[in-house]
Structure formats: structure tokens, C-alpha cells
Design a protein around this motif. Structure first.
Motif, PDB file in Angstrom:
ATOM      1  N   HIS A 103      20.056 -25.555 -68.061  1.00 31.58           N
ATOM      2  CA  HIS A 103      20.709 -24.252 -68.150  1.00 31.58           C
ATOM      3  C   HIS A 103      19.701 -23.105 -68.182  1.00 31.58           C
ATOM      4  CE1 HIS A 103      22.645 -21.010 -70.752  1.00 31.58           C
ATOM      5  NE2 HIS A 103      23.075 -20.843 -69.536  1.00 31.58           N
ATOM      6  N   GLN A 104      18.786 -23.159 -69.124  1.00 32.59           N
ATOM      7  CA  GLN A 104      17.902 -22.003 -69.289  1.00 32.59           C
ATOM      8  C   GLN A 104      16.946 -21.840 -68.106  1.00 32.59           C
ATOM      9  OE1 GLN A 104      16.411 -20.658 -73.034  1.00 32.59           O
ATOM     10  NE2 GLN A 104      17.768 -21.964 -74.205  1.00 32.59           N
ATOM     11  N   THR A 105      16.504 -22.950 -67.536  1.00 34.87           N
ATOM     12  CA  THR A 105      15.613 -22.844 -66.365  1.00 34.87           C
ATOM     13  C   THR A 105      16.368 -22.240 -65.185  1.00 34.87           C
ATOM     14  OG1 THR A 105      14.322 -24.726 -67.153  1.00 34.87           O
ATOM     15  CG2 THR A 105      14.112 -24.176 -64.821  1.00 34.87           C
ATOM     16  N   LEU A 106      17.618 -22.634 -65.048  1.00 32.75           N
ATOM     17  CA  LEU A 106      18.464 -22.075 -63.977  1.00 32.75           C
ATOM     18  C   LEU A 106      18.567 -20.555 -64.097  1.00 32.75           C
ATOM     19  CD1 LEU A 106      20.619 -22.707 -61.706  1.00 32.75           C
ATOM     20  CD2 LEU A 106      22.317 -22.658 -63.536  1.00 32.75           C
ATOM     21  N   LEU A 146      21.424 -26.634 -62.321  1.00 26.00           N
ATOM     22  CA  LEU A 146      20.121 -27.155 -61.913  1.00 26.00           C
ATOM     23  C   LEU A 146      20.177 -28.655 -62.157  1.00 26.00           C
ATOM     24  CD1 LEU A 146      17.210 -26.462 -61.022  1.00 26.00           C
ATOM     25  CD2 LEU A 146      16.627 -26.280 -63.426  1.00 26.00           C
ATOM     26  N   GLY A 147      19.759 -29.425 -61.185  1.00 28.40           N
ATOM     27  CA  GLY A 147      19.911 -30.871 -61.280  1.00 28.40           C
ATOM     28  C   GLY A 147      18.717 -31.576 -61.905  1.00 28.40           C
ATOM     29  N   GLY A 148      18.176 -31.033 -62.983  1.00 30.42           N
ATOM     30  CA  GLY A 148      17.048 -31.694 -63.633  1.00 30.42           C
ATOM     31  C   GLY A 148      17.432 -33.094 -64.102  1.00 30.42           C
ATOM     32  N   VAL A 149      16.524 -34.031 -63.980  1.00 29.53           N
ATOM     33  CA  VAL A 149      16.801 -35.421 -64.360  1.00 29.53           C
ATOM     34  C   VAL A 149      15.725 -35.938 -65.320  1.00 29.53           C
ATOM     35  CG1 VAL A 149      18.088 -35.980 -62.253  1.00 29.53           C
ATOM     36  CG2 VAL A 149      15.606 -36.276 -62.296  1.00 29.53           C
ATOM     37  N   LYS A 176      15.114 -30.126 -56.820  1.00 30.58           N
ATOM     38  CA  LYS A 176      15.343 -29.017 -55.904  1.00 30.58           C
ATOM     39  C   LYS A 176      15.314 -27.747 -56.722  1.00 30.58           C
ATOM     40  CE  LYS A 176      19.360 -28.503 -53.280  1.00 30.58           C
ATOM     41  NZ  LYS A 176      19.197 -27.197 -52.843  1.00 30.58           N
ATOM     42  N   ASN A 177      14.757 -26.684 -56.178  1.00 35.22           N
ATOM     43  CA  ASN A 177      14.872 -25.387 -56.845  1.00 35.22           C
ATOM     44  C   ASN A 177      16.291 -24.854 -56.662  1.00 35.22           C
ATOM     45  OD1 ASN A 177      12.082 -25.002 -57.666  1.00 35.22           O
ATOM     46  ND2 ASN A 177      11.616 -24.820 -55.479  1.00 35.22           N
ATOM     47  N   PRO A 178      16.795 -24.078 -57.626  1.00 33.36           N
ATOM     48  CA  PRO A 178      18.157 -23.550 -57.460  1.00 33.36           C
ATOM     49  C   PRO A 178      18.206 -22.462 -56.393  1.00 33.36           C
ATOM     50  CG  PRO A 178      17.161 -22.698 -59.474  1.00 33.36           C
ATOM     51  CD  PRO A 178      16.186 -23.686 -58.914  1.00 33.36           C
ATOM     52  N   CYS A 179      19.346 -22.315 -55.753  1.00 29.11           N
ATOM     53  CA  CYS A 179      19.582 -21.233 -54.775  1.00 29.11           C
ATOM     54  C   CYS A 179      18.531 -21.187 -53.674  1.00 29.11           C
ATOM     55  CB  CYS A 179      19.636 -19.870 -55.481  1.00 29.11           C
ATOM     56  SG  CYS A 179      21.211 -19.537 -56.290  1.00 29.11           S
ATOM     57  N   ASP A 180      18.014 -22.337 -53.268  1.00 25.01           N
ATOM     58  CA  ASP A 180      16.976 -22.390 -52.235  1.00 25.01           C
ATOM     59  C   ASP A 180      15.781 -21.514 -52.568  1.00 25.01           C
ATOM     60  OD1 ASP A 180      18.462 -24.156 -50.601  1.00 25.01           O
ATOM     61  OD2 ASP A 180      19.661 -22.473 -49.888  1.00 25.01           O
ATOM     62  N   SER A 181      15.530 -21.343 -53.849  1.00 29.19           N
ATOM     63  CA  SER A 181      14.351 -20.598 -54.284  1.00 29.19           C
ATOM     64  C   SER A 181      13.093 -21.377 -53.923  1.00 29.19           C
ATOM     65  CB  SER A 181      14.430 -20.405 -55.807  1.00 29.19           C
ATOM     66  OG  SER A 181      13.262 -19.799 -56.309  1.00 29.19           O
ATOM     67  N   GLY A 182      11.961 -20.685 -53.858  1.00 29.73           N
ATOM     68  CA  GLY A 182      10.687 -21.347 -53.592  1.00 29.73           C
ATOM     69  C   GLY A 182      10.023 -21.873 -54.849  1.00 29.73           C
ATOM     70  N   LEU A 203      11.554 -21.309 -62.845  1.00 32.55           N
ATOM     71  CA  LEU A 203      10.861 -20.775 -64.020  1.00 32.55           C
ATOM     72  C   LEU A 203      11.370 -21.551 -65.232  1.00 32.55           C
ATOM     73  CD1 LEU A 203       8.859 -18.528 -64.738  1.00 32.55           C
ATOM     74  CD2 LEU A 203      10.809 -16.990 -65.035  1.00 32.55           C
ATOM     75  N   PHE A 204      10.470 -22.285 -65.870  1.00 30.76           N
ATOM     76  CA  PHE A 204      10.867 -23.199 -66.947  1.00 30.76           C
ATOM     77  C   PHE A 204      11.244 -22.450 -68.221  1.00 30.76           C
ATOM     78  CE2 PHE A 204       9.669 -26.019 -70.532  1.00 30.76           C
ATOM     79  CZ  PHE A 204      10.515 -27.083 -70.265  1.00 30.76           C
ATOM     80  N   ALA A 205      12.390 -22.804 -68.801  1.00 30.46           N
ATOM     81  CA  ALA A 205      12.832 -22.175 -70.055  1.00 30.46           C
ATOM     82  C   ALA A 205      13.686 -23.154 -70.852  1.00 30.46           C
ATOM     83  CB  ALA A 205      13.609 -20.896 -69.772  1.00 30.46           C
ATOM     84  N   GLY A 206      13.739 -22.953 -72.151  1.00 28.36           N
ATOM     85  CA  GLY A 206      14.606 -23.744 -73.030  1.00 28.36           C
ATOM     86  C   GLY A 206      13.870 -24.622 -74.029  1.00 28.36           C
ATOM     87  N   LEU A 207      12.539 -24.667 -73.941  1.00 28.51           N
ATOM     88  CA  LEU A 207      11.790 -25.592 -74.805  1.00 28.51           C
ATOM     89  C   LEU A 207      12.040 -25.333 -76.287  1.00 28.51           C
ATOM     90  CD1 LEU A 207       9.740 -27.872 -75.165  1.00 28.51           C
ATOM     91  CD2 LEU A 207       7.913 -26.169 -74.939  1.00 28.51           C
ATOM     92  N   GLU A 208      12.099 -24.072 -76.687  1.00 27.15           N
ATOM     93  CA  GLU A 208      12.277 -23.775 -78.106  1.00 27.15           C
ATOM     94  C   GLU A 208      13.586 -24.387 -78.624  1.00 27.15           C
ATOM     95  OE1 GLU A 208      11.676 -19.667 -79.196  1.00 27.15           O
ATOM     96  OE2 GLU A 208      12.661 -19.968 -81.126  1.00 27.15           O
ATOM     97  N   GLN A 209      14.646 -24.316 -77.821  1.00 25.25           N
ATOM     98  CA  GLN A 209      15.918 -24.906 -78.250  1.00 25.25           C
ATOM     99  C   GLN A 209      15.859 -26.431 -78.242  1.00 25.25           C
ATOM    100  OE1 GLN A 209      15.814 -21.906 -76.469  1.00 25.25           O
ATOM    101  NE2 GLN A 209      16.350 -21.023 -78.447  1.00 25.25           N
ATOM    102  N   VAL A 210      15.075 -27.005 -77.339  1.00 23.53           N
ATOM    103  CA  VAL A 210      14.885 -28.459 -77.359  1.00 23.53           C
ATOM    104  C   VAL A 210      14.182 -28.863 -78.655  1.00 23.53           C
ATOM    105  CG1 VAL A 210      13.618 -30.381 -76.322  1.00 23.53           C
ATOM    106  CG2 VAL A 210      14.908 -28.810 -74.860  1.00 23.53           C
ATOM    107  N   ILE A 211      13.178 -28.093 -79.029  1.00 22.28           N
ATOM    108  CA  ILE A 211      12.445 -28.386 -80.264  1.00 22.28           C
ATOM    109  C   ILE A 211      13.396 -28.338 -81.463  1.00 22.28           C
ATOM    110  CG2 ILE A 211      10.681 -27.471 -81.846  1.00 22.28           C
ATOM    111  CD1 ILE A 211       9.093 -26.616 -79.299  1.00 22.28           C
TER     112      ILE A 211
END
Lengths: 486, 486
Positions: B136-139, B332-335, B42-48, B51-59
Motif C-alpha cells: 500500500h504505502q509503496t504504491l 502493487l503486487g509485491g510478493v 512490476k512498477n505500478p502504473c508503468d512507472s520506471g 518509491l519504498f514506504a511503510g517500513l515504520e508500520q511494519v516495525i
């Protein structure tokens, strides 16, 4: 921060603090002494109370304040600050006094929960980090206490890490949730850092890695015969998961007898009231009345209360997202406001007027007294007083600072001063208790407030009153400021 | 993490990952290869969109995985794990493959945004931290993009640090907000770590530290003649704050002429529509039509939209609490779900059935293709396909995976594969772009989706469809699993 003991959060501040520090520096206001109060304006999630947490991390932060050369270089890249100012930052450390309520204290809006007395420049720098830490941990401790209250004695476990707002939100969120009364966490790092019991068995992917659900269950139970909580909803809870769990329990009981213990199932989807009741029946009929049923899936204080009302047969509650991110009330609006200036040992009270009445501050150097009923030790009223006022020793009348006709005769009480010294002249004068102690304290504190205040919806409003002298001072200053313009 | 380059987050995981790793280790499943997908439901806040973010910290996290002796000691204190397992942990590192969409990519529910192919044991350990960081970052990036959309070209500034859910939530929240389009932050540490422009002038306490508001304004403007944004609501916005600001501007203009620039006022309370219109009139009449008006006070995408609709005269927006904690949608409920097992080079698709239909996973090793209109480069549809399927090169019919009668002829398109390789056999094969590049990319990405999808309330739903082959596979597996029990 704990996971980085050398963690320097000196730059964890708003840029306007640096601008203001510079302005004060340039205007030779280095020695100006001030008093700031930290307080909340509203409890989170329409709660009737909040549970204070985060002081230990504030202490660590304050003790480690130091601008590194890298920090100084960065600051001088933002604006051409004078060299004198940068040199001043090089030698900067916190030299003032801080009072605070201890962690695990029940707090209410509009009362000082921390008090900072130091020079203006230091007071500015530390505002942001103090608020960041206190707002976060107090928020999560309060949310946890509400959820634990709804669970009514059942264990609640923090499963939130993957949905927390970043690593720290998971780590300190687990700490705060433990203060709030959860019995364990899934978060291994928080477990290590704070000695919180860690729990957890397996995920759907574990079940899927085996060629059948039964095989997966058996393999797991063989390895953990004293902690076999089997996840039953990978394929079909009632038709596959629970029957396979029962088969597993039978085989294990036959093989291990009483060595096979602390076993049960976890349900992570579907209607938890219906499924748990069916599960209980199936487990009981198969002779496993001591098998536990653990539920998870988007739980919070409202859903747990409703599930219990409907007779759900759930023994323990895994609460994730809505606890760790405090769903419905994602931030606590704690503020840090100037209360007084100290000049030649005298305090000059300061006020901030606002178009929004709730944003008008209470001036003066203050103390916070809680009055408890002598008989049952229930909290009756909190009184915010000027620091040099005498604490009442016998019957007195407290009144609501907004609706002043609302009065209350306070009698047969024990009075307790809540703000205690933490730093004195920059030195730590307080030994932060172990987390386990804080958690015990929180439990005891929660027992001093009535069930009506702890009610999840529309709780009774606890009285936080001002002394007559403080009320008079506040209104004198409001009138003085306003009359300037009329 | 950045503020602790040596930061080891290896234990930032759920305890069940360790239990499962142990179970797999004991069952000799060390070499079993699997594929996991990361996706949102689901998108957060009923957004359409999100926006993906956080990859650099995952790396950074993946590259630093290493169990220290202290970590091993802690783990062995929880449960009497075999020495072989502890030795195995000592040598543990990530050896697999990871694909991801780049940061700043617009994403939608139910499509793989990351794909992890590695052995089962590694795949388990890294789930929690990946989700924590990405969720977190995508949210926050999404929330920021929504707020920036509402501000319709006006600068938006992140003022949230003091209300963030702990230090990291402030630090990485600022990073994500910058990706989402804010123009600056008040957070000095985030500014230092990520080269985000930092902004901020002064607080109410600054004004209160001087004997009068005018004196405080003048002192500030003298020190920062090229950045004098004066906070006008300490005492009385219209009767004191703005008149004193105007007096200050007159004195400064007389003294400094055009050297006095980039000046204005900030309003932090009261009715921002009314006050900003009055302020604009007063400033214009005094000849300061270039004075900026900045507003703050509990703003979000809804309030900014409404204030603009009412003609508020606000030039830039300071957004705090509701941005940094993503108020209204705090998680954000990413799984992270098992999609396949790899056996002798062949993939065996895996599915998880659930009582909740939205929790049924899409099996198989997949790729994600976005189709853009050749003429205006607008995104038309996303197609999730099996990894070895051919990407359509001419007209094709896409269909909704739930309401399969909803079909769409896709023509005149450019197709783009969104998942790109990040790690190959444990080695980083990707150069994370600078934050400024990510922010530019996000802006460009947002321009490829229609205004209807970006609408704040009730947005148009973007099509994420499955290829026919994947749809067939999914339903075949659902039927196979369900038929076992009927």
C-alpha cells in the motif's frame, strides 16, 4: 475500527471542515439547521448498479465522536483558534438526524442514499468520514457482487488482504465483499471481527519446505484429511503437481476412506482454462471426480466470465488483488452536498451550479421511492421526490430528468420508501443487523434487478427520475442563479 | 495503526498461514530456518521506478505481535487445533532477523527490498501484514512522486481522504504521499499522527450557507486574513466567483494592507486550462498578481502534465481520488518468496518454478548493490548477488538476466549495499527516522535516477542484473527441477 472499539476517528476529517466550523462559529451560525444528501454520481466500473455498504461503521464513528485534549491541542497548534471555539469542540457531539438506505441495498446514481439533518457545524465535521467509509465499502461490495455474478453460482473467496490498500482496506474490504456475496475470506482478522467464514490451505513456500512435493502433500493431507486442497503449481502443474496430488488422494482414500473428504487442488498460474480442463480429465480418470478445482491468479469479473465461456473446469474462485482494490475503478466518487437550509421549520432549497453539468446538485429535502412490479417484484423505477409530496398510489408517468422526452408509464406497482431513520436528535434509533442478515438482504435485493442491469459490460441503465415538482424546483433555481449574471 | 498505539494486528494474516504453521508444528519443523525475500515484479502504473514506504508500520506491527486469549479462542473455533499448538501461539513472538531498504529508497522490480531470516513458522505468520503494509504505502508514495514530477516544482496537496479505501488508506496514504513529495494534506488525523502540514479552506456548502457568494467570501477572509483561498465555482466561475473574489481582495487590502496575504482562489470544476488563464488575467488586471490559483478536480500525473503543456496558470494542485486510491494501478503486487533454507549454518537455495516465467523466483541468500556514477552520482545499475560474493571494486560487465546478450560495462562507480539490518534475533536494531527525514531522503533518491526513468509514459527501463554466480545457480535449479519430468 472494529479492531479498536475505543477507536476515535473524530479527526478523520478534512482540515477545511475545521476552518468552516470556525468561520460559522465566529459568525454565530451555530444554530443554523441544514440538510445534506449523500449520493453517487456514477456506478463503479461501468456497473449498472451499486450495492450500499458501510453504514454500521458510520454509526460507530458517529457515536464515538469526541475531541480529546490531545486532539484539541493539535488543532490549536495549526492555527490560533479562539479559546471559545476550542471549548466548544470539547463539548462537541452529534445531535442531529440521519436517514440512510440499509446496507445491502441496491442503489443507483443521483439518488439520495443518506440524508443528514443537523446544524451546519456538525454537518461539516462528519462529511469526510462518512464519505470515506461509504465510498470504500460500497465500492468493494459492488465489485464483489459483479464477480459473484460472473461466477454464476460457483463459490468466490476473497484472497485479497496482502494487496489491500492498508489494514482497514483489507478488514472492511472483506466485510463488504461478504455483503457482495463472496462465501469466505482468507483474512483471519476480518473473520474474527465479523464472523465471516475463513478459508485457506497452503502456499508455494509450504511445498518448498519439504524435500519433495509429494512429501509435502502427504504431510498436509495427513493433518487436514477433511480439507486437503493441494497447491499444484509449485514446480510443474501437469507433470508434477497433479500427478502427486492424485498419488496423495489415492493413499489417503485407502487409509481414511470416506473420512477423507472435501479435497482437491488449487491452480495459481498458467492458463487456467487449459490447465483446469486437463486437471479435471486427469482427476476423473484416476477416480476422483469429486476432487474440487480451485483457481486463483489475478481474477476478476471479466476473466472469470471468459474462462467460463471457454469451458474452464473450475469449481471455486479465489479472487484477490482485483477484488480487494477494485481494480479498474479504485474509488467510488460518493459526495455529500447541501440540499436545504431549515429556517423556522421551513426548508429553503439550496443548489450548487457547476460548469460540469453532472456536478449540479438537486435541491430540497427529499425522499427516495422505489417502485416494484407487483407480479414479479422487479424494480421498475426510482423516484426522487420532495419529502412532503404524496407517493403515487396508482399509475403515473415517470420521466428522465435529463432527456425529459423519455417517459415511462408506471403501473401495477408496490412503492417502497428507501431512506429509513438511523439517528434522531443524536440518538441511535436503528439496530444494525448482523452481517449475515445484510448479506441475505443484498442477495434478495440483487434478485429484484434484471439480468440486463447486472450485465458486466454495457448494462441497461436503470431509471432514476425526479418528481415533476422536484424537477421544476431544480430548474427554477438553476435559472435564478444563472440569470443573476446575464 | 498509529491511531491505536495498542493496535494488535497479529490476526491480520491469511488463514493458510495458520494452517501451514500448524502443519509445520505437527511435523516438528519448528526449528527449520528459512530466508524469504520481498520484491515487486512490476512498477505500478508503468512507472520506471517505485518509491519504498511503510517500513515504520511494519516495525510497529512486528514488535506488537502477540496472540491474545480472544485471538486464541477465535482460532480454536475455526478448527480443532491441538492444545499444544494453541499454547505455542500463546508464547509466540518474532525472534528472527529482518533486513530492508530504508523508506524513501527508489526500488525496481525483481530485486530484494526486504529479507526475512527466521524459522518457518514465524516467517509464514508475518507475510501477509508485511505485504499489505509495504504494497500500500509503496504504491501511494510512487503515485505521489509521479504526480509531483508532473507538477514540476509546483506544490501538490493531498485532498484524497474521502475517496480513500477506508480510514487506514487515508491515514497511511497521506503518510506515503508526503514521502513521495506532496507538500501537505487535508487529512487532519494524518497531520496529527505524522506531523504532516495540513491545509484547506472551505467547500461549496460553505458558500451556499450565506445569502450571497460575496458575503460568504468576505466573512471568510475576515476570519482568515492570512489564508483566504476562495472557492470560486459554486455558481459561475468567470461571471460570479472571480469577480466576487476580486471585490473581496480589494476590500481586504484596503482594510488590512500587507496583513492581508497568502490569498487566492480555488477552481474545482470546468476546463482548468481555460479558466485558470482567464482567472490569471482578471486577477492581474485588478492588481492581484500575487493571488494564487489552486486547481482541483480529478487530477493525476497525466492531466497535470497536459494542463501545464497548455499553459494553465495554476500555482498549486489539489490532488484527491486519483492519488489516494492510485487510480489506474490500484494495487502493487509485491510478493514474499522463499529463497533458501538454512541448515547447520549452510544455506540451501530454494526456487519456485511457474508456468508464468515472471513468477519463477531467484533462489539463494542475496544482497542488493546499487552502483552510482562517481562523477554525477546517478544510479547506473543494480546488482543482485549472493550474500557471500565480493562486491566489485573496479570495472565489471553487468548483463540482463533475461536477454543475456544485453551487456553493460560498469566503471567509475561507487557501490552501495541497500539492504540494512532492521531486526536481529527479534530485537529492533534500527532507529526509524522522522517522516521529514524520509521525505528528504526520497527527494535525494529521486535525484539519483535520470529524467528518462522518471518519464510518465514509456520510461527508460533501469537495469537490475544478477551476478554471474547467481544467474548460474538460478538456471541450474530451474533445469534440475524441470528435468525431473522430462
Amino acid at each position: 475500527m472494529e479492531w479498536n472499539k475505543s477507536g476515535n476517528l473524530t479527526l478523520l476529517t478534512d482540515y477545511y471542515q475545521i476552518s468552516m466550523m470556525y468561520a460559522h462559529f465566529k459568525n454565530n451560525l451555530l444554530d443554523k439547521k441544514v440538510v445534506f444528501d449523500v449520493f453517487i454520481r456514477k456506478n463503479p466500473c461501468d456497473s449498472g448498479y451499486s450495492l450500499f455498504a458501510g453504514l454500521e461503521q458510520v454509526i460507530n464513528y458517529i457515536r464515538n465522536i469526541k475531541f480529546s485534549e490531545e486532539d484539541i491541542n493539535y488543532i490549536s497548534s495549526i492555527y490560533p483558534y479562539d479559546r471559545e471555539f476550542l471549548d466548544f469542540l470539547r463539548g462537541f457531539r452529534f445531535t442531529g438526524d440521519i436517514w440512510s438506505v440499509p446496507e445491502g441495498t441496491v442503489i443507483f446514481p443521483n439518488e439520495p442514499i443518506m440524508k443528514i439533518e443537523t446544524n451546519l457545524i456538525e454537518a461539516h465535521l462528519i462529511e469526510t468520514a462518512i464519505l470515506n467509509i461509504i465510498n470504500h465499502q460500497t465500492l468493494i461490495a459492488t465489485k464483489a457482487a459483479r464477480i459473484v455474478f460472473s461466477a454464476d453460482g460457483d463459490p468466490v473467496i476473497d484472497f485479497g488482504l496482502r494487496r489491500a490498500q492498508g489494514p482497514d482496506a483489507g478488514i472492511y474490504g472483506s466485510r463488504a465483499a461478504y455483503i457482495g456475496g463472496v462465501t469466505g475470506t482468507s483474512n483471519v482478522l476480518a473473520g474474527k471481527l465479523f464472523s465471516i467464514p475463513v478459508v485457506g490451505t497452503h502456499a508455494h513456500a509450504y511445498i518448498q519446505s519439504y524435500s519433495s512435493e509429494l512429501e509435502a502433500f502427504l504431510a498436509y493431507a495427513e493433518i487436514f484429511p477433511n480439507n486437503a486442497i493441494l497447491l499444484v503449481d509449485t514446480y510443474d502443474t501437469l507433470n508434477s503437481g497433479i500427478p502427486n496430488a492424485i498419488k496423495t488422494f489415492k493413499i489417503m482414500k485407502e487409509k481414511y476412506g470416506d473420512q477423507f473428504k472435501n479435497y482437491g487442488i488449487r491452480i495459481d498460474s498458467g492458463d487456467l482454462a487449459y490447465l483446469s480442463k486437463q486437471a479435471r480429465k486427469m482427476l476423473d480418470e484416476a477416480g476422483f471426480s469429486d476432487a474440487k478445482i480451485i483457481a486463483s491468479n489475478d481474477l476478476d469479473e471479466y476473466i472469470i466470465r471468459d474462462l467460463k465461456l471457454q469451458g474452464a473446469k473450475i469449481n471455486s474462485w479465489g479472487v484477490g488483488t482485483k477484488l480487494i482494490s477494485s481494480s479498474g475503478c479504485s474509488a467510488l466518487g460518493g459526495v455529500y452536498k447541501l440540499a436545504a437550509e431549515i429556517k423556522d421549520g421551513e426548508s429553503i432549497p439550496k443548489i450548487k451550479i457547476s460548469e460540469n453539468p453532472e456536478k449540479v446538485t438537486t435541491p430540497g429535502v427529499k425522499k427516495l421511492i422505489r417502485f416494484y412490479d407487483k407480479i414479479n417484484f422487479r424494480a421498475i423505477v426510482d423516484l426522487v421526490m420532495l419529502h412532503d409530496e404524496k407517493i403515487p398510489v396508482k399509475n403515473f408517468i415517470a420521466f428522465d430528468p435529463i432527456n425529459v422526452w423519455k417517459k415511462k408509464l408506471v403501473k401495477n406497482f408496490i412503492a417502497k420508501e428507501l431512506l429509513i431513520p438511523i439517528f434522531k436528535n443524536g440518538e441511535l434509533v436503528y439496530s444494525p443487523p448482523a452481517l449475515e442478515e445484510i448479506r441475505k438482504r443484498a442477495k434478495k435485493e440483487l434478485s429484484t434487478i434484471s439480468e440486463e442491469i447486472k450485465r458486466i459490460n454495457n448494462p441497461h441503465v436503470y431509471h432514476v427520475d425526479l418528481s415533476q415538482k422536484l424537477w421544476d424546483l431544480k430548474h427554477e433555481l438553476i435559472n435564478k442563479e444563472r440569470n443573476k449574471h446575464y
